[in-house]
Structure formats: structure tokens, C-alpha cells
Write an enzyme that holds these catalytic residues in place. Structure first.
Site, PDB file in Angstrom:
ATOM      1  N   GLU A   1       4.393  -5.050  11.989  1.00 38.82           N
ATOM      2  CA  GLU A   1       3.581  -3.833  11.789  1.00 38.82           C
ATOM      3  C   GLU A   1       2.316  -4.275  11.070  1.00 38.82           C
ATOM      4  OE1 GLU A   1       4.196  -0.643  12.664  1.00 38.82           O
ATOM      5  OE2 GLU A   1       6.162  -0.957  13.555  1.00 38.82           O
TER       6      GLU A   1
ATOM      7  N   CYS B   1      -3.010   1.669   6.566  1.00 38.11           N
ATOM      8  CA  CYS B   1      -3.215   0.881   7.789  1.00 38.11           C
ATOM      9  C   CYS B   1      -3.764   1.721   8.938  1.00 38.11           C
ATOM     10  CB  CYS B   1      -1.907   0.220   8.195  1.00 38.11           C
ATOM     11  SG  CYS B   1      -0.558   1.399   8.383  1.00 38.11           S
TER      12      CYS B   1
ATOM     13  N   ASN C   1       0.806  -1.240   0.000  1.00 38.75           N
ATOM     14  CA  ASN C   1       0.000   0.000   0.000  1.00 38.75           C
ATOM     15  C   ASN C   1       0.833   1.283   0.000  1.00 38.75           C
ATOM     16  OD1 ASN C   1       0.681  -0.627   2.671  1.00 38.75           O
ATOM     17  ND2 ASN C   1      -1.089   0.431   3.493  1.00 38.75           N
TER      18      ASN C   1
HETATM   19  P1  NAD Z   1      -0.022  -9.106   3.248  1.00 45.77           P
HETATM   20  O1  NAD Z   1       0.106  -9.594   4.649  1.00 45.77           O
HETATM   21  O2  NAD Z   1      -0.942  -9.836   2.345  1.00 45.77           O
HETATM   22  O3  NAD Z   1       1.388  -9.085   2.508  1.00 45.77           O
HETATM   23  C1  NAD Z   1       2.531  -8.485   3.090  1.00 45.77           C
HETATM   24  C2  NAD Z   1       3.779  -9.186   2.575  1.00 45.77           C
HETATM   25  O4  NAD Z   1       3.746 -10.553   2.992  1.00 45.77           O
HETATM   26  C3  NAD Z   1       3.939  -9.193   1.065  1.00 45.77           C
HETATM   27  O5  NAD Z   1       5.282  -8.951   0.756  1.00 45.77           O
HETATM   28  C4  NAD Z   1       3.521 -10.579   0.668  1.00 45.77           C
HETATM   29  O6  NAD Z   1       4.204 -11.071  -0.470  1.00 45.77           O
HETATM   30  C5  NAD Z   1       3.882 -11.415   1.867  1.00 45.77           C
HETATM   31  N1  NAD Z   1       2.976 -12.536   2.056  1.00 45.77           N
HETATM   32  C6  NAD Z   1       1.663 -12.604   1.719  1.00 45.77           C
HETATM   33  N2  NAD Z   1       1.123 -13.768   2.089  1.00 45.77           N
HETATM   34  C7  NAD Z   1       2.117 -14.474   2.671  1.00 45.77           C
HETATM   35  C8  NAD Z   1       2.181 -15.771   3.264  1.00 45.77           C
HETATM   36  N3  NAD Z   1       1.116 -16.556   3.344  1.00 45.77           N
HETATM   37  N4  NAD Z   1       3.366 -16.179   3.771  1.00 45.77           N
HETATM   38  C9  NAD Z   1       4.441 -15.375   3.720  1.00 45.77           C
HETATM   39  N5  NAD Z   1       4.447 -14.158   3.170  1.00 45.77           N
HETATM   40  C10 NAD Z   1       3.292 -13.692   2.644  1.00 45.77           C
HETATM   41  O7  NAD Z   1      -0.432  -7.566   3.378  1.00 45.77           O
HETATM   42  P2  NAD Z   1      -0.739  -6.517   2.244  1.00 45.77           P
HETATM   43  O8  NAD Z   1      -2.020  -6.893   1.576  1.00 45.77           O
HETATM   44  O9  NAD Z   1       0.451  -6.319   1.405  1.00 45.77           O
HETATM   45  O10 NAD Z   1      -0.966  -5.193   3.104  1.00 45.77           O
HETATM   46  C11 NAD Z   1      -2.192  -4.904   3.711  1.00 45.77           C
HETATM   47  C12 NAD Z   1      -2.170  -5.150   5.196  1.00 45.77           C
HETATM   48  O11 NAD Z   1      -1.001  -4.603   5.760  1.00 45.77           O
HETATM   49  C13 NAD Z   1      -3.326  -4.480   5.920  1.00 45.77           C
HETATM   50  O12 NAD Z   1      -3.815  -5.350   6.899  1.00 45.77           O
HETATM   51  C14 NAD Z   1      -2.691  -3.255   6.574  1.00 45.77           C
HETATM   52  O13 NAD Z   1      -3.336  -2.792   7.721  1.00 45.77           O
HETATM   53  C15 NAD Z   1      -1.313  -3.759   6.870  1.00 45.77           C
HETATM   54  N6  NAD Z   1      -0.354  -2.666   6.913  1.00 45.77           N
HETATM   55  C16 NAD Z   1       0.192  -2.324   8.109  1.00 45.77           C
HETATM   56  C17 NAD Z   1       1.065  -1.248   8.176  1.00 45.77           C
HETATM   57  C18 NAD Z   1       1.687  -0.826   9.469  1.00 45.77           C
HETATM   58  O14 NAD Z   1       2.612  -0.007   9.414  1.00 45.77           O
HETATM   59  N7  NAD Z   1       1.259  -1.321  10.603  1.00 45.77           N
HETATM   60  C19 NAD Z   1       1.397  -0.554   7.027  1.00 45.77           C
HETATM   61  C20 NAD Z   1       0.830  -0.953   5.822  1.00 45.77           C
HETATM   62  C21 NAD Z   1      -0.044  -2.019   5.769  1.00 45.77           C
END
Ligand code: NAD
Length: 442
Positions: free
Chosen positions: A194, A228, A99
Site C-alpha cells: 500500500e 496517502c 501517518n
Molecule cells: P516509510 O516507507 O518510510 O516507512 C514505512 C515503514 O517501513 C515503517 O514502519 C518504517 O520503519 C519501515 N521502513 C522505513 N525504511 C525502511 C527500510 N529502508 N527498510 C525496511 N523498512 C523500512 O513510510 P512512512 O514515512 O511511514 O509513510 C509515508 C508514506 O506511506 C507515503 O509515501 C504515503 O503515501 C504512504 N502511505 C500509503 C498508504 C496507503 O494506504 N497506500 C497509507 C499511508 C501512507
């Protein structure tokens, strides 16, 4: 694997990174646009410029942050000099989301390098243009043994997580956060997670409604709500609802015009899977404003929902899109009944001129961070730690907190040899009463 960790080398590589990012600013903004039409203004404010400013701050302070810190010694150890040494963990894995794909990949990486670690970064596969430019910049800047990028999705992530790391920094969803935590537990690897959650935005009867609406529209619809720390739902004092909705609609139109799909300032949903997920949330709800959509363009207009049931889909999980449910309350008990249904949120917002009400809410609820009378902006102060609590995350970063996150704090007591007080040594006979008096006095 050999790599240098001296401060001079860290600083030199970070300066090179700054140079290379500055040179690629336009290309990064273009990549972000190509990935999901991120508006250029938002790309500069929340991605490139944010990272540049973080880099400058890190380069300026690295010496100070890395320096062993002398602390007041314990009299029990007299005479001694006590210090905290900041030691790099070693091999760090950073996994980033889509994002804010540039910022959320680069900022942890910068801090990990500053603290003297070797870094492997896995950007999100959902933003391939940004991922590619990150990989290029990193390759141009760092020796491959120092920082390396592994592009790809689940398979790459899983392969990386199967290896042993000295620290893992993950930004993403709660469900994947749990997978990361499990993988890390295999080797007792420390983690920062995070994550996300349902962020409440509470508005009481004393709040400046027009200003609240303006600030909520900005914080909710920036990045098309895919933030987020965006307010997830509004909880407003019942009598204020009608006026608030009027102001919200006016502010949305002021920001994006009447033809929002033509606005250059409104991003798109990241992919079809998320578009469908979001559309399912509004399907059977009462839409007060918005609802227009286009599957081919991955577009969903800023959408306001009128009092969805707490059992509805939209109130079940984190929204992470341009949909804003408006709920009402009459008593503080009503607020409690809603907020307490969910895990501890990443962000919490209160709009009120009533200080004691705001203070009461801050004391009553656990959350990562938040604002009184604004949204999202707590993220921008590098003197504030940024992170979640409970299901919204573990650990925090930004500014010096980032450097400290990627450093093991090693405590060392240097004992003086010019005197050796006999009190602690056996035989203890006759010493108990004296040691009790001393401990009591200390
Ligand atoms: P995601 O958890 O789907 O993916 C994040 C990362 O993990 C990606 O690089 C992805 O390739 C990897 N990934 C995905 N599935 C995986 C699995 N099963 N095993 C290992 N790795 C895997 O998240 P997203 O869709 O990229 O981002 C959205 C989420 O992130 C929302 O819930 C949002 O709130 C959160 N977010 C948090 C922050 C923060 O600073 N706290 C910032 C941005 C987004």
C-alpha cells in the site's frame, strides 16, 4: 510454531481485541496527540472508531467469509462438486507507517487474524507513543505465538524482512515498498504493498466551486496533509482559478480560524526531516496563501502555491504535507500532459457536473481509487477495495477484500464416482472430432 486457526478461536481473540481497544480509546487518542498533535476528532474518526467498526464488521462476517464457497462446476468434469477453500497463509508480517499509525497497523492485523494467520506487526518508530500502546494492547490480547509486536525502526524492519514469511503486508513509501518487494522475492512471498503517489484533483468549468473548495480543504488538510490519498495538486480550468482560490482561502479560515497555529484541529508535521523536506518545496514558489511556519513546533500552515513549474521540487515527488499547488489547464491535452508525467496515482479526484467528462477521465487514467465531487471518502466504504496500481501499490483490502487478501484461495474439485465418462482417456483414436464438437458447444 503451534497456534490455533479455528474460527471460534479467531472470533474470540478478535472480540477480546475489541474490548481492549474500546477500553483504551482515550489513551490511544492521547498517544496520537503526543506523537504529532493529531486532533481528537480526527483520531476518533480515522483511527479508533475506524478500527472498532472494522473489528465489528469482521467479527460479524468472519463465519460467512471463511466458509468454503461452492461454485458452478465445469461440465467437462461432470459429475463434480467444486469449492473454493479459504486457507490461512501462515506467518504474516505487517509493516505499518506513521501517518495513521493506529489504523494502518491494526486493520491489516485484524484481517490477518480473522483469516487464521499468525501475525508479526512492526509499527512505525516515528510515532513512539502510538507504537507503545499498540504493543501493550496486543500483548494483553493475544498469545505471543499468535500475534506479536516488534517495535523499532530500520534495523528491526530489516531483521524481520530477512526472515521467511508466508505473506507480507506493507504500507509506506514507494522506495521502501521496493525494498520490501525485493526481500519478499527471495522466498517468493506474496505481498500487498500500500504505497503512495501524486494524486491529481481536476476541476472543470461546470463544478460547484464553493463545495469543491470545502471538500478539498477537508481532504487535503486533514492530518496536516499527511494522508496517502490527499489531493496532491489541483488542475483547474484556467477561468475558474481566481474564484476557486478565493473560496479555498475562505474555507481554510472557516475550518481553522485566522490563527491556524492555535487551532486544535490542525495536526503537526511528523518530524524535522519531513518539515525541512516540505519547507524546501515552498522556498522558491509563489505563495498565494499560508507559508507561515515554525521549526520548533513542526508547524507549517495550510499553504497554496500558484502554478509552480512542473520541474519544481513540489511537482517532482509526492508532497505528503499541507501544501497545495494550483495548476491550470485550457484543453484536455493540457490535463493529459500533466497527469501522464507521473506514475499511476493512488487516488484521483474529479470535480465536475459534466458526467461524460468525468467518465472520460476515469476511463483514460489508471489509478487506485477516487471520487467524483469529493476527496478521500472512497476510503470509508468497506464494500470498495482500497489499494494502488503500478507504483502506488499492489493488492487491495478493506471489508471482505481484507479477509481474502490474507487467505490462499484453494480450489478443489470433488469428483463423483457413479459415472466415469470415457471421452478424455487414451487411446484418443476416433475421439478427436467428438471432443472438438463438445468443446465448441461448451
Ligand atoms: P516509510 O516507507 O518510510 O516507512 C514505512 C515503514 O517501513 C515503517 O514502519 C518504517 O520503519 C519501515 N521502513 C522505513 N525504511 C525502511 C527500510 N529502508 N527498510 C525496511 N523498512 C523500512 O513510510 P512512512 O514515512 O511511514 O509513510 C509515508 C508514506 O506511506 C507515503 O509515501 C504515503 O503515501 C504512504 N502511505 C500509503 C498508504 C496507503 O494506504 N497506500 C497509507 C499511508 C501512507
Amino acid at each position: 510454531m503451534e497456534y490455533k486457526t479455528d474460527i471460534g478461536y479467531r472470533k474470540e481473540t478478535l472480540k477480546k481485541l475489541l474490548h481492549n481497544i474500546k477500553k483504551s480509546e482515550d489513551l490511544i487518542a492521547k498517544a496520537l496527540y503526543d506523537d504529532f498533535k493529531k486532533p481528537e476528532f480526527e483520531a476518533v474518526l480515522t483511527e479508533t472508531n475506524y478500527v472498532i467498526s472494522d473489528l465489528k464488521n469482521t467479527i460479524k462476517n468472519i463465519q460467512k467469509w471463511a466458509k468454503p464457497k461452492r461454485v458452478f462446476p465445469s461440465l467437462l468434469n461432470f459429475p463434480s462438486t467444486d469449492r473454493i477453500y479459504k486457507e490461512p497463509y501462515g506467518n504474516v508480517l505487517v509493516i505499518a507507517p506513521w501517518n495513521y499509525p493506529f489504523q494502518l497497523a491494526l486493520c491489516p492485523l485484524i484481517a490477518a487474524v480473522a483469516a487464521g494467520n499468525r501475525v508479526v506487526l512492526k509499527p512505525s518508530e516515528l510515532t513512539p507513543h502510538t507504537s507503545a500502546i499498540i504493543a501493550k494492547i496486543i500483548e494483553k490480547t493475544f498469545h505471543i505465538n499468535h500475534v506479536e509486536v516488534f517495535e523499532g525502526g530500520l534495523d528491526v524492519s530489516n531483521k524481520l524482512l530477512a526472515q521467511r514469511w508466508d505473506y507480507i503486508f506493507f504500507t509506506g513509501s514507494v522506495s521502501v515498498g521496493k525494498i520490501v518487494a525485493k526481500a519478499a522475492a527471495e522466498n517468493l512471498t506474496p505481498v500487498t504493498l500500500e504505497l503512495g503517489g501524486k494524486n491529481p484533483c481536476i476541476i472543470d468549468e461546470t463544478s460547484d466551486l464553493r463545495l469543491a473548495a470545502k471538500r478539498i480543504v477537508w481532504g487535503k488538510f486533514i492530518n496536516a496533509g499527511q494522508t496517502c490519498i490527499a489531493p496532491d495538486y489541483i488542475l483547474i480550468q484556467k477561468n475558474m482559478k481566481v474564484n476557486f482560490i478565493t473560496f479555498m482561502i475562505e474555507e481554510i479560515i472557516k475550518a481553522y480560524g485566522k490563527k491556524i497555529d492555535k487551532s486544535p484541529d490542525f495536526a503537526r508535521i511528523i518530524n524535522t526531516k519531513n518539515w525541512l523536506r516540505l519547507m524546501a518545496m515552498i522556498e522558491s514558489e509563489t505563495i498565494i496563501f499560508g507559508g507561515e511556519n515554525d521549526a520548533n513546533k513542526l508547524y507549517i500552515a495550510p499553504t497554496i502555491l500558484d502554478e509552480p513549474s512542473l520541474e519544481s521540487l513540489v511537482m517532482k515527488e509526492e508532497i505528503f504535507g499541507p501544501i497545495l499547488p494550483i495548476l491550470t489547464y485550457e484543453s484536455e491535452n493540457d490535463i493529459h500532459n500533466v497527469v501522464k508525467r507521473y506514475e499511476k496515482p493512488l487516488a484521483f479526484y474529479i470535480f465536475s457536473e459534466n458526467n461524460s467528462f468525468a467518465k472520460k477521465l476515469i476511463a483514460a487514467y489508471s489509478f487506485g481509487g477516487g471520487c467524483i465531487n469529493d476527496t478521500v471518502v472512497h476510503f470509508s466504504n468497506k464494500r470498495l477495495p482500497f489499494g494502488g496500481v503500478g507504483h502506488s501499490g499492489i493488492g487491495a483490502y478493506h471489508g471482505q477484500f481484507s479477509f481474502d487478501t490474507f487467505s490462499h484461495h484453494k480450489a478443489v474439485v470433488k469428483k463423483g464416482n457413479w459415472i466415469d465418462l470415457p471421452m478424455r482417456y487414451a487411446p484418443y483414436k476416433d475421439k478427436l472430432a467428438s471432443i472438438k464438437r463438445i468443446l465448441d458447444w461448451l
